[in-house]
Design a protein around this motif. Structure first.
Motif, PDB file in Angstrom:
ATOM      1  N   MET A   1      61.898  18.076  73.861  1.00  0.00           N
ATOM      2  CA  MET A   1      61.440  17.739  75.185  1.00  0.00           C
ATOM      3  C   MET A   1      60.161  18.527  75.484  1.00  0.00           C
ATOM      4  SD  MET A   1      63.745  17.744  78.547  1.00  0.00           S
ATOM      5  CE  MET A   1      63.907  16.086  79.089  1.00  0.00           C
ATOM      6  N   GLY A   2      59.113  17.870  75.940  1.00  0.00           N
ATOM      7  CA  GLY A   2      57.820  18.495  76.195  1.00  0.00           C
ATOM      8  C   GLY A   2      57.751  19.183  77.548  1.00  0.00           C
ATOM      9  N   ILE A   3      56.739  19.956  77.678  1.00  0.00           N
ATOM     10  CA  ILE A   3      56.491  20.647  78.938  1.00  0.00           C
ATOM     11  C   ILE A   3      55.707  19.702  79.836  1.00  0.00           C
ATOM     12  CG2 ILE A   3      55.318  22.581  80.012  1.00  0.00           C
ATOM     13  CD1 ILE A   3      55.748  24.149  77.464  1.00  0.00           C
ATOM     14  N   GLY A   4      56.123  19.581  81.086  1.00  0.00           N
ATOM     15  CA  GLY A   4      55.460  18.697  82.037  1.00  0.00           C
ATOM     16  C   GLY A   4      54.083  19.207  82.432  1.00  0.00           C
ATOM     17  N   PHE A   5      53.259  18.290  82.869  1.00  0.00           N
ATOM     18  CA  PHE A   5      51.899  18.629  83.274  1.00  0.00           C
ATOM     19  C   PHE A   5      51.883  19.645  84.398  1.00  0.00           C
ATOM     20  CE2 PHE A   5      48.320  17.810  86.159  1.00  0.00           C
ATOM     21  CZ  PHE A   5      47.275  18.149  85.318  1.00  0.00           C
ATOM     22  N   PHE A   6      52.706  19.425  85.417  1.00  0.00           N
ATOM     23  CA  PHE A   6      52.679  20.274  86.594  1.00  0.00           C
ATOM     24  C   PHE A   6      53.226  21.668  86.325  1.00  0.00           C
ATOM     25  CE2 PHE A   6      52.430  16.031  88.453  1.00  0.00           C
ATOM     26  CZ  PHE A   6      51.281  16.196  89.194  1.00  0.00           C
ATOM     27  N   SER A   7      54.051  21.817  85.309  1.00  0.00           N
ATOM     28  CA  SER A   7      54.559  23.151  84.997  1.00  0.00           C
ATOM     29  C   SER A   7      53.473  24.027  84.394  1.00  0.00           C
ATOM     30  CB  SER A   7      55.751  23.060  84.035  1.00  0.00           C
ATOM     31  OG  SER A   7      55.323  22.522  82.791  1.00  0.00           O
ATOM     32  N   ARG A   8      52.398  23.423  83.885  1.00  0.00           N
ATOM     33  CA  ARG A   8      51.302  24.182  83.285  1.00  0.00           C
ATOM     34  C   ARG A   8      50.241  24.589  84.303  1.00  0.00           C
ATOM     35  NH1 ARG A   8      49.346  20.290  78.991  1.00  0.00           N
ATOM     36  NH2 ARG A   8      50.848  18.854  79.832  1.00  0.00           N
ATOM     37  N   LEU A   9      50.274  23.974  85.478  1.00  0.00           N
ATOM     38  CA  LEU A   9      49.298  24.333  86.503  1.00  0.00           C
ATOM     39  C   LEU A   9      49.623  25.715  87.056  1.00  0.00           C
ATOM     40  CD1 LEU A   9      48.942  21.031  88.550  1.00  0.00           C
ATOM     41  CD2 LEU A   9      47.363  21.978  86.883  1.00  0.00           C
ATOM     42  N   LYS A  10      48.625  26.530  87.162  1.00  0.00           N
ATOM     43  CA  LYS A  10      48.819  27.866  87.703  1.00  0.00           C
ATOM     44  C   LYS A  10      48.044  27.987  88.999  1.00  0.00           C
ATOM     45  CE  LYS A  10      49.495  30.076  83.298  1.00  0.00           C
ATOM     46  NZ  LYS A  10      49.055  31.088  82.368  1.00  0.00           N
ATOM     47  N   LYS A  11      48.524  28.831  89.862  1.00  0.00           N
ATOM     48  CA  LYS A  11      47.832  29.091  91.110  1.00  0.00           C
ATOM     49  C   LYS A  11      46.555  29.857  90.803  1.00  0.00           C
ATOM     50  CE  LYS A  11      49.729  29.744  95.610  1.00  0.00           C
ATOM     51  NZ  LYS A  11      50.581  30.488  96.481  1.00  0.00           N
ATOM     52  N   LYS A  12      45.458  29.470  91.454  1.00  0.00           N
ATOM     53  CA  LYS A  12      44.195  30.151  91.239  1.00  0.00           C
ATOM     54  C   LYS A  12      44.265  31.543  91.848  1.00  0.00           C
ATOM     55  CE  LYS A  12      41.240  26.099  91.271  1.00  0.00           C
ATOM     56  NZ  LYS A  12      40.127  25.447  91.926  1.00  0.00           N
ATOM     57  N   PRO A  13      43.757  32.537  91.138  1.00  0.00           N
ATOM     58  CA  PRO A  13      43.739  33.878  91.721  1.00  0.00           C
ATOM     59  C   PRO A  13      42.746  33.932  92.877  1.00  0.00           C
ATOM     60  CG  PRO A  13      42.530  33.848  89.659  1.00  0.00           C
ATOM     61  CD  PRO A  13      43.175  32.497  89.818  1.00  0.00           C
ATOM     62  N   ARG A  14      43.016  34.784  93.825  1.00  0.00           N
ATOM     63  CA  ARG A  14      42.092  34.953  94.951  1.00  0.00           C
ATOM     64  C   ARG A  14      40.809  35.567  94.440  1.00  0.00           C
ATOM     65  NH1 ARG A  14      44.259  34.188 100.152  1.00  0.00           N
ATOM     66  NH2 ARG A  14      46.479  33.924 100.060  1.00  0.00           N
ATOM     67  N   ARG A  15      39.704  35.052  94.917  1.00  0.00           N
ATOM     68  CA  ARG A  15      38.403  35.563  94.540  1.00  0.00           C
ATOM     69  C   ARG A  15      37.892  36.445  95.662  1.00  0.00           C
ATOM     70  NH1 ARG A  15      35.178  30.430  92.464  1.00  0.00           N
ATOM     71  NH2 ARG A  15      34.172  31.863  91.052  1.00  0.00           N
ATOM     72  N   SER A  16      36.921  37.252  95.352  1.00  0.00           N
ATOM     73  CA  SER A  16      36.386  38.122  96.391  1.00  0.00           C
ATOM     74  C   SER A  16      34.862  38.069  96.379  1.00  0.00           C
ATOM     75  CB  SER A  16      36.869  39.553  96.194  1.00  0.00           C
ATOM     76  OG  SER A  16      36.390  40.059  94.976  1.00  0.00           O
ATOM     77  N   PHE A  17      34.290  38.555  97.442  1.00  0.00           N
ATOM     78  CA  PHE A  17      32.847  38.664  97.564  1.00  0.00           C
ATOM     79  C   PHE A  17      32.564  39.915  98.379  1.00  0.00           C
ATOM     80  CE2 PHE A  17      34.203  36.594 101.348  1.00  0.00           C
ATOM     81  CZ  PHE A  17      33.324  36.990 102.338  1.00  0.00           C
ATOM     82  N   ASP A  18      31.378  40.439  98.266  1.00  0.00           N
ATOM     83  CA  ASP A  18      31.006  41.640  99.003  1.00  0.00           C
ATOM     84  C   ASP A  18      30.543  41.233 100.398  1.00  0.00           C
ATOM     85  OD1 ASP A  18      30.095  44.029  99.967  1.00  0.00           O
ATOM     86  OD2 ASP A  18      28.893  44.516  98.205  1.00  0.00           O
ATOM     87  N   ALA A  19      31.381  41.461 101.390  1.00  0.00           N
ATOM     88  CA  ALA A  19      31.093  41.031 102.761  1.00  0.00           C
ATOM     89  C   ALA A  19      29.885  41.751 103.351  1.00  0.00           C
ATOM     90  CB  ALA A  19      32.315  41.245 103.641  1.00  0.00           C
ATOM     91  N   GLU A  20      29.536  42.904 102.813  1.00  0.00           N
ATOM     92  CA  GLU A  20      28.363  43.622 103.303  1.00  0.00           C
ATOM     93  C   GLU A  20      27.068  43.002 102.787  1.00  0.00           C
ATOM     94  OE1 GLU A  20      28.647  47.769 102.507  1.00  0.00           O
ATOM     95  OE2 GLU A  20      30.580  47.948 103.516  1.00  0.00           O
ATOM     96  N   LYS A  21      27.149  42.351 101.615  1.00  0.00           N
ATOM     97  CA  LYS A  21      25.952  41.779 100.998  1.00  0.00           C
ATOM     98  C   LYS A  21      25.829  40.274 101.190  1.00  0.00           C
ATOM     99  CE  LYS A  21      25.516  45.284  97.439  1.00  0.00           C
ATOM    100  NZ  LYS A  21      25.407  45.521  96.001  1.00  0.00           N
ATOM    101  N   LYS A  22      26.961  39.581 101.410  1.00  0.00           N
ATOM    102  CA  LYS A  22      26.933  38.123 101.503  1.00  0.00           C
ATOM    103  C   LYS A  22      27.735  37.634 102.700  1.00  0.00           C
ATOM    104  CE  LYS A  22      26.265  37.483  96.604  1.00  0.00           C
ATOM    105  NZ  LYS A  22      26.673  36.778  95.419  1.00  0.00           N
ATOM    106  N   THR A  23      27.280  36.528 103.280  1.00  0.00           N
ATOM    107  CA  THR A  23      27.948  35.897 104.413  1.00  0.00           C
ATOM    108  C   THR A  23      28.414  34.508 104.001  1.00  0.00           C
ATOM    109  OG1 THR A  23      26.467  37.065 105.927  1.00  0.00           O
ATOM    110  CG2 THR A  23      27.645  35.156 106.810  1.00  0.00           C
ATOM    111  N   PRO A  24      29.716  34.179 104.185  1.00  0.00           N
ATOM    112  CA  PRO A  24      30.181  32.831 103.858  1.00  0.00           C
ATOM    113  C   PRO A  24      29.636  31.815 104.861  1.00  0.00           C
ATOM    114  CG  PRO A  24      31.951  34.124 104.802  1.00  0.00           C
ATOM    115  CD  PRO A  24      30.785  35.042 104.655  1.00  0.00           C
ATOM    116  N   VAL A  25      29.166  30.673 104.342  1.00  0.00           N
ATOM    117  CA  VAL A  25      28.550  29.650 105.189  1.00  0.00           C
ATOM    118  C   VAL A  25      28.954  28.268 104.682  1.00  0.00           C
ATOM    119  CG1 VAL A  25      26.348  28.631 105.874  1.00  0.00           C
ATOM    120  CG2 VAL A  25      26.552  31.084 105.740  1.00  0.00           C
ATOM    121  N   LEU A  26      29.133  27.343 105.624  1.00  0.00           N
ATOM    122  CA  LEU A  26      29.355  25.940 105.301  1.00  0.00           C
ATOM    123  C   LEU A  26      28.111  25.191 105.754  1.00  0.00           C
ATOM    124  CD1 LEU A  26      31.398  23.854 104.232  1.00  0.00           C
ATOM    125  CD2 LEU A  26      32.135  23.551 106.590  1.00  0.00           C
ATOM    126  N   ARG A  27      27.326  24.719 104.801  1.00  0.00           N
ATOM    127  CA  ARG A  27      26.115  23.961 105.137  1.00  0.00           C
ATOM    128  C   ARG A  27      26.499  22.504 105.322  1.00  0.00           C
ATOM    129  NH1 ARG A  27      20.668  25.951 102.122  1.00  0.00           N
ATOM    130  NH2 ARG A  27      20.431  27.804 103.390  1.00  0.00           N
TER     131      ARG A  27
END
Length: 75
Positions: A1-27
């Motif tokens: 029996m094979g491993i299902g597609f969804f069982s191989r999906l992993k949660k993406k790790p949280r990413r970070s940014f330097d809040a002092e140097k960069k500002t998040p923006v939605l253009r």
């Protein structure tokens, strides 16, 4: 029996940014409605595109990925 597609999906790790140097923006385009999430370098003012946002779910994913609660919109 094979491993299902969804069982191989992993949660993406949280990413970070330097809040002092960069500002998040939605253009946002007034004409086309296109939205691009990214970061503006506070020193140079250069926008670094992170990803195209096509719907509210993708925006929520972006906010969660960087542990953001709100994002500045720029037109």
């Amino acid at each position: 029996m094979g491993i299902g597609f969804f069982s191989r999906l992993k949660k993406k790790p949280r990413r970070s940014f330097d809040a002092e140097k960069k500002t998040p923006v939605l253009r946002c385009s007034i004409c086309t409605g296109e939205q691009v999430a990214g970061f503006i370098d506070n020193e140079t003012g250069i926008f670094e595109e992170e990803r195209l946002i096509k719907n509210d779910g993708e925006l929520s994913d972006f906010l969660a990925e960087y542990s953001l609660t709100d994002i500045k919109r720029e037109y």
